[in-house]
Design an enzyme around this catalytic site. Structure first.
Site, short mmCIF file in Angstrom:
data_model
loop_
_atom_site.label_atom_id
_atom_site.label_comp_id
_atom_site.label_asym_id
_atom_site.label_seq_id
_atom_site.Cartn_x
_atom_site.Cartn_y
_atom_site.Cartn_z
N HIS A 19 48.72 7.33 -101.17
CA HIS A 19 50.15 7.02 -101.07
C HIS A 19 50.40 5.54 -101.44
CE1 HIS A 19 51.33 10.74 -98.77
NE2 HIS A 19 50.02 10.77 -98.70
N ASP A 116 58.19 6.22 -98.18
CA ASP A 116 57.35 7.37 -98.50
C ASP A 116 58.01 8.64 -97.96
OD1 ASP A 116 55.11 9.36 -98.23
OD2 ASP A 116 53.90 7.68 -98.90
#
Length: 473
Positions: A19, A116
């Site tokens: 990520h 995110d």
């Protein structure tokens, strides 16, 4: 009349390498365009990433900050204990984020948060402080669309699966009718639907809809049908991938020879590059199962024998923490035994993957089908053998083998005979057919990040909209 605020973007990744990497790549692109950017890691990952980055940020407009994830320093933050991590994110880390943003707004107000897609705390806190939020899901468009469909699958009685037959066709995912098996769905679909982890990921997906826009690390020509479905949920969808390739284009199409988005939580062993230099063109099988996946000793030996038996040289990334269920001394002994570099075998703890895939000696990639790895393989034009384990990897491998026809899928199988057979199919029997598909898809990806490409244009549009947010704040 008040002066418009200077655009200041806060980027909040989920604390895992898969990520952090694409989100840091985006941060650098935004800073290069003239936007002020703060990249907010957890303390734990900030300490791990910092030594691998240059002493100063790539742009004076990009700075790195960190907050606590709420866990003690000695917590492993491993896949096996991810439930503890996500619970701490929702509780303790959310409070730390609020404190950070309140302090930040005193110095230089944040005008936009890019969170995110599984960090809805960023959206929540931004909303509390009246700051616009954009969601960045680091999965494929196909996987994200599947996640949005899961509540419908449950309502229709398709989940949980009524029996153990994972090869049964699965119907109901628009855009994939008649192609999917149950085993091709994201691993979440095999979970207990009343588990905390299942609930977390579904809740996070639903929370994304509170953001004012969606960013995806993909490109229009690769996932057009799934992107069109997501456009019915989000008013603005920015497909701006492959991000690592876009970063190279932003430098005039010239790579520095090193990864364009240095963000590794692991120290790269660059000795493998010299080993690759000694190998014949397109002869090497590159093997890596990413930064989180772990394997048993038995699986390790099946891969080892399968790779040896196929008769091709191989470069294998085998992390020290990658072996499950063994005492530390036994693991060290096994790795010491295996990690003996020879003319045909090279094993390292971690490798500079983008450079490895771009090396002329590499002819195939045995991968866990993480989304970053999949895009990097497409950009390099390297066909794949997919061995997915978790999260989005199952549906990524399905796309690779059944939709794009750029590799082979060996999910839920691990034996030396299958490994040897698939390597031979990839590099001999179906080499021409698969490489033809890969050349087409890779060219589309290259076009997308060109000056007039869809990803380049979408990035320009994103940057302009972030500036507009600053002007109207």
């Amino acid at each position: 009349m008040e002066e418009p605020l200077e655009s200041h973007v806060l980027i909040l990744p989920f604390p895992a390498q898969g990520h952090i990497k694409p989100m840091l790549c985006l941060a650098k692109l935004l800073a290069t365009s003239g936007l002020r950017v703060t990249f907010l890691n957890t303390h734990n990952n900030h300490r791990r990433v910092l030594p691998h980055n240059p002493c100063s940020p790539p742009s004076p407009l990009l700075r790195f900050e960190s907050i606590s994830d709420g866990l003690p320093d000695d917590h492993p933050r491993s896949l096996e204990r991810i439930e503890e991590l996500v619970l701490s994110i929702k509780m303790a880390m959310k409070a730390h984020l609020r404190e950070f943003l309140l302090r930040e707004c005193v110095q230089l107000p944040v005008t936009c948060v890019i969170a995110d897609g599984i960090m809805s705390i960023g959206i929540d806190v931004a909303e509390e402080l009246s700051v616009p939020a954009i969601s960045f899901r680091t999965y494929s468009a196909c996987c994200l669309w599947t996640y949005f469909c899961i509540p419908t699958f449950i309502h229709e009685g398709k989940l949980p699966f009524p029996d153990d037959d994972l090869d049964k066709e699965f119907h109901g995912l628009r855009g994939a009718e008649g192609l999917l098996r149950r085993r091709d769905l994201p691993s979440l679909c095999r979970s207990q639907i009343d588990s905390n982890l299942f609930r977390y990921f579904i809740d996070e997906t639903i929370a994304m809809t509170q953001a004012c826009a969606l960013i995806l690390n993909t490109f229009d020509a690769l996932e057009a049908p799934m992107l069109s479905h997501l456009a019915t949920i989000f008013s603005d969808v920015y497909s701006i991938g492959p991000l690592h390739a876009l970063a190279i284009q932003s430098k005039g199409g010239h790579s520095s020879g090193r990864s364009e988005s240095v963000s590794s939580l692991w120290i790269e062993d660059r000795s493998c590059m010299a080993w690759l230099d000694s190998q014949a063109s397109r002869s090497v099988i590159y093997v890596s199962f990413g930064s989180l996946v772990k394997i048993t000793v038995d699986q390790c030996m099946e891969f080892w024998h399968g790779l040896v038996n196929c008769g091709r040289p191989f470069l294998w990334v085998l992390r020290e923490d990658a072996i499950l269920g063994e005492k530390e001394d036994n693991v060290k002994l096994l790795l010491l035994e295996l990690k003996v570099t020879s003319e045909t075998q090279c094993l390292v703890d971690w490798a500079p993957q983008e450079e490895v895939l771009a090396h002329p000696a590499v002819g195939g990639f045995l991968t866990h089908s993480g989304w970053n790895s999949t895009l990097e393989s497409i950009a390099a034009g390297i066909p794949m053998i997919c061995w997915p384990r978790i999260a989005d990897q199952q549906i990524n491998s399905w796309c690779v083998s059944e939709v794009w026809k750029i590799g082979l899928d060996m999910k839920d199988t691990c034996d030396r005979s299958t490994i040897e057979t698939l390597v031979r199919i990839l590099t001999e029997d179906k080499k021409e057919e698969i490489m033809k598909s890969m050349a087409r898809i890779s060219a589309l990806g290259s076009d997308s990040v060109g000056p007039e490409g869809s990803s380049s244009k979408n990035l320009e549009r994103l940057i302009e909209n972030i500036r507009k947010i600053g002007r109207t704040s």
